[in-house]
Motif scaffolding. Sequence first.
Motif, PDB file in Angstrom:
ATOM      1  N   VAL A 167     -14.992 -65.336 -45.636  1.00 41.68           N
ATOM      2  CA  VAL A 167     -14.699 -65.580 -44.225  1.00 41.68           C
ATOM      3  C   VAL A 167     -13.199 -65.746 -44.017  1.00 41.68           C
ATOM      4  O   VAL A 167     -12.527 -66.450 -44.773  1.00 41.68           O
ATOM      5  N   ALA A 168     -12.687 -65.074 -42.995  1.00 33.69           N
ATOM      6  CA  ALA A 168     -11.294 -65.238 -42.566  1.00 33.69           C
ATOM      7  C   ALA A 168     -11.294 -65.566 -41.085  1.00 33.69           C
ATOM      8  O   ALA A 168     -12.260 -65.289 -40.366  1.00 33.69           O
ATOM      9  N   ARG A 169     -10.198 -66.159 -40.617  1.00 31.43           N
ATOM     10  CA  ARG A 169     -10.052 -66.524 -39.207  1.00 31.43           C
ATOM     11  C   ARG A 169      -8.905 -65.749 -38.580  1.00 31.43           C
ATOM     12  O   ARG A 169      -7.825 -65.650 -39.155  1.00 31.43           O
ATOM     13  N   LEU A 170      -9.162 -65.209 -37.403  1.00 29.31           N
ATOM     14  CA  LEU A 170      -8.123 -64.587 -36.592  1.00 29.31           C
ATOM     15  C   LEU A 170      -8.388 -64.943 -35.141  1.00 29.31           C
ATOM     16  O   LEU A 170      -9.531 -65.216 -34.762  1.00 29.31           O
ATOM     17  N   SER A 171      -7.356 -64.930 -34.331  1.00 29.56           N
ATOM     18  CA  SER A 171      -7.588 -65.041 -32.895  1.00 29.56           C
ATOM     19  C   SER A 171      -8.315 -63.779 -32.446  1.00 29.56           C
ATOM     20  O   SER A 171      -8.219 -62.727 -33.088  1.00 29.56           O
ATOM     21  N   PRO A 172      -9.043 -63.828 -31.334  1.00 30.37           N
ATOM     22  CA  PRO A 172      -9.700 -62.615 -30.848  1.00 30.37           C
ATOM     23  C   PRO A 172      -8.734 -61.446 -30.647  1.00 30.37           C
ATOM     24  O   PRO A 172      -9.054 -60.300 -30.977  1.00 30.37           O
ATOM     25  N   GLU A 173      -7.535 -61.725 -30.132  1.00 25.77           N
ATOM     26  CA  GLU A 173      -6.565 -60.662 -29.876  1.00 25.77           C
ATOM     27  C   GLU A 173      -6.049 -60.054 -31.182  1.00 25.77           C
ATOM     28  O   GLU A 173      -5.920 -58.818 -31.300  1.00 25.77           O
ATOM     29  N   LYS A 174      -5.752 -60.897 -32.178  1.00 28.37           N
ATOM     30  CA  LYS A 174      -5.269 -60.380 -33.467  1.00 28.37           C
ATOM     31  C   LYS A 174      -6.366 -59.598 -34.175  1.00 28.37           C
ATOM     32  O   LYS A 174      -6.097 -58.598 -34.855  1.00 28.37           O
ATOM     33  N   HIS A 175      -7.605 -60.051 -34.023  1.00 29.32           N
ATOM     34  CA  HIS A 175      -8.721 -59.299 -34.588  1.00 29.32           C
ATOM     35  C   HIS A 175      -8.755 -57.886 -34.007  1.00 29.32           C
ATOM     36  O   HIS A 175      -8.835 -56.895 -34.737  1.00 29.32           O
ATOM     37  N   ASP A 176      -8.680 -57.775 -32.700  1.00 27.42           N
ATOM     38  CA  ASP A 176      -8.805 -56.467 -32.065  1.00 27.42           C
ATOM     39  C   ASP A 176      -7.636 -55.553 -32.422  1.00 27.42           C
ATOM     40  O   ASP A 176      -7.811 -54.343 -32.601  1.00 27.42           O
ATOM     41  N   ARG A 177      -6.453 -56.116 -32.550  1.00 23.60           N
ATOM     42  CA  ARG A 177      -5.295 -55.311 -32.931  1.00 23.60           C
ATOM     43  C   ARG A 177      -5.454 -54.791 -34.363  1.00 23.60           C
ATOM     44  O   ARG A 177      -5.186 -53.619 -34.651  1.00 23.60           O
ATOM     45  N   ALA A 178      -5.914 -55.662 -35.248  1.00 26.52           N
ATOM     46  CA  ALA A 178      -6.097 -55.265 -36.647  1.00 26.52           C
ATOM     47  C   ALA A 178      -7.196 -54.221 -36.791  1.00 26.52           C
ATOM     48  O   ALA A 178      -7.035 -53.199 -37.474  1.00 26.52           O
ATOM     49  N   LEU A 179      -8.320 -54.443 -36.132  1.00 27.93           N
ATOM     50  CA  LEU A 179      -9.461 -53.533 -36.292  1.00 27.93           C
ATOM     51  C   LEU A 179      -9.232 -52.201 -35.603  1.00 27.93           C
ATOM     52  O   LEU A 179      -9.843 -51.195 -35.974  1.00 27.93           O
ATOM     53  N   ALA A 180      -8.343 -52.174 -34.609  1.00 30.31           N
ATOM     54  CA  ALA A 180      -7.998 -50.890 -34.007  1.00 30.31           C
ATOM     55  C   ALA A 180      -7.454 -49.936 -35.055  1.00 30.31           C
ATOM     56  O   ALA A 180      -7.780 -48.734 -35.053  1.00 30.31           O
ATOM     57  N   LEU A 181      -6.638 -50.464 -35.966  1.00 35.39           N
ATOM     58  CA  LEU A 181      -6.035 -49.626 -37.000  1.00 35.39           C
ATOM     59  C   LEU A 181      -6.960 -49.411 -38.183  1.00 35.39           C
ATOM     60  O   LEU A 181      -7.072 -48.304 -38.712  1.00 35.39           O
ATOM     61  N   THR A 182      -7.664 -50.461 -38.609  1.00 40.25           N
ATOM     62  CA  THR A 182      -8.429 -50.372 -39.852  1.00 40.25           C
ATOM     63  C   THR A 182      -9.846 -49.844 -39.681  1.00 40.25           C
ATOM     64  O   THR A 182     -10.463 -49.399 -40.642  1.00 40.25           O
ATOM     65  N   SER A 183     -10.379 -49.879 -38.457  1.00 41.28           N
ATOM     66  CA  SER A 183     -11.768 -49.452 -38.248  1.00 41.28           C
ATOM     67  C   SER A 183     -11.919 -48.450 -37.115  1.00 41.28           C
ATOM     68  O   SER A 183     -12.535 -47.395 -37.284  1.00 41.28           O
ATOM     69  N   HIS A 184     -11.365 -48.759 -35.954  1.00 38.10           N
ATOM     70  CA  HIS A 184     -11.615 -47.926 -34.787  1.00 38.10           C
ATOM     71  C   HIS A 184     -10.835 -46.614 -34.837  1.00 38.10           C
ATOM     72  O   HIS A 184     -11.382 -45.554 -34.488  1.00 38.10           O
ATOM     73  N   LEU A 185      -9.585 -46.650 -35.289  1.00 39.98           N
ATOM     74  CA  LEU A 185      -8.817 -45.409 -35.424  1.00 39.98           C
ATOM     75  C   LEU A 185      -9.436 -44.470 -36.464  1.00 39.98           C
ATOM     76  O   LEU A 185      -9.529 -43.262 -36.203  1.00 39.98           O
ATOM     77  N   PRO A 186      -9.850 -44.940 -37.644  1.00 31.40           N
ATOM     78  CA  PRO A 186     -10.517 -44.023 -38.574  1.00 31.40           C
ATOM     79  C   PRO A 186     -11.730 -43.328 -37.973  1.00 31.40           C
ATOM     80  O   PRO A 186     -11.970 -42.150 -38.239  1.00 31.40           O
ATOM     81  N   HIS A 187     -12.486 -44.046 -37.139  1.00 28.44           N
ATOM     82  CA  HIS A 187     -13.646 -43.415 -36.515  1.00 28.44           C
ATOM     83  C   HIS A 187     -13.195 -42.363 -35.504  1.00 28.44           C
ATOM     84  O   HIS A 187     -13.773 -41.264 -35.436  1.00 28.44           O
ATOM     85  N   LEU A 188     -12.182 -42.698 -34.727  1.00 34.28           N
ATOM     86  CA  LEU A 188     -11.652 -41.726 -33.767  1.00 34.28           C
ATOM     87  C   LEU A 188     -11.139 -40.483 -34.496  1.00 34.28           C
ATOM     88  O   LEU A 188     -11.409 -39.349 -34.076  1.00 34.28           O
ATOM     89  N   LEU A 189     -10.403 -40.689 -35.579  1.00 33.27           N
ATOM     90  CA  LEU A 189      -9.855 -39.569 -36.344  1.00 33.27           C
ATOM     91  C   LEU A 189     -10.966 -38.713 -36.935  1.00 33.27           C
ATOM     92  O   LEU A 189     -10.915 -37.473 -36.893  1.00 33.27           O
ATOM     93  N   ALA A 190     -11.984 -39.361 -37.492  1.00 31.71           N
ATOM     94  CA  ALA A 190     -13.108 -38.625 -38.085  1.00 31.71           C
ATOM     95  C   ALA A 190     -13.819 -37.787 -37.032  1.00 31.71           C
ATOM     96  O   ALA A 190     -14.180 -36.626 -37.268  1.00 31.71           O
ATOM     97  N   ALA A 191     -14.022 -38.375 -35.852  1.00 28.30           N
ATOM     98  CA  ALA A 191     -14.688 -37.646 -34.773  1.00 28.30           C
ATOM     99  C   ALA A 191     -13.853 -36.456 -34.318  1.00 28.30           C
ATOM    100  O   ALA A 191     -14.378 -35.360 -34.060  1.00 28.30           O
TER     101      ALA A 191
END
Length: 276
Positions: A167-191
């Motif tokens: 378990v790690a802790r992030l603010s909601p905003e920092k979470h969304d910024r991080a996951l945009a690069l590590t999760s959401h962008l890879p999906h966009l690129l793959a699509a």
Amino acid sequence: MLGIIGVGLIGGSIGLGARRSGQFGLILGAGRDTGNLAKAKSLGCIDESHTDLAAIARRADVLVFCTPVDQIAAQILSIADQCRPGTLITDAGSTKAEIVAQVEEDLPSHVDFVGAHPLAGSEKRGVEHARADLFDNRLTVITPTHRTSSPAESRCEEFWKSLGSRVARLSPEKHDRALALTSHLPHLLAAALAGILPAELHEFVATGFRDTTRVAAGDPALWTPIFLQNRLHLCESAHQLTACLIEFSKALIAADESTVARMLSEGKKVRDDLGS
């Protein structure tokens, strides 16, 4: 007693993981598809199934929402006033800022909410793919705010740890910024990459293309609201990628061997550092 709203891959795996941990006497599942709920029960993910969210809310000590991100906040607020005092509500949504803000604005004081996002799963969907070990040694990010009580934060952390997560802790905003690069962008690129492949080239596709586009097989109905809720951070990440592609293109046009080699080496080092 544990209540799971949305018993698919993630919700079903939460049920199986909770059963393995033995911390809950009864695991309740809720959803709209009675056939899916029956399958979840037959697989041992839940003990009881309900189509009425309130029926679970009145009984559960912990409620986990595993529904699409554009539904989570409204669903939580629709049943929160029927929860027993001290009920912990968490979720598994891939975006956090919008969900947390909406829930905290109207959450009744007798229940606690701590946003969460387990970084686990796959392009597959459906409770038939659920596994008790899905969260083992995988990171779950919890997103407490200044309005989150320390006991609720600790309780949420222990819940996800009981399923095998780190378990790690992030603010909601920092979470969304991080996951945009590590999760959401890879999906966009793959699509995008899969989308430009013409039918006449399908027979020439090999492992590299299949590996790079694997996540494009994810359900568009789940990913569309993720992209839209995190659109600003996702656009920022997409602009970073575009700048990198432009640099690559300029180096290739100029036959700039040193720049191409440098950029390939930089990418390789980061990927090597990530491990398998």
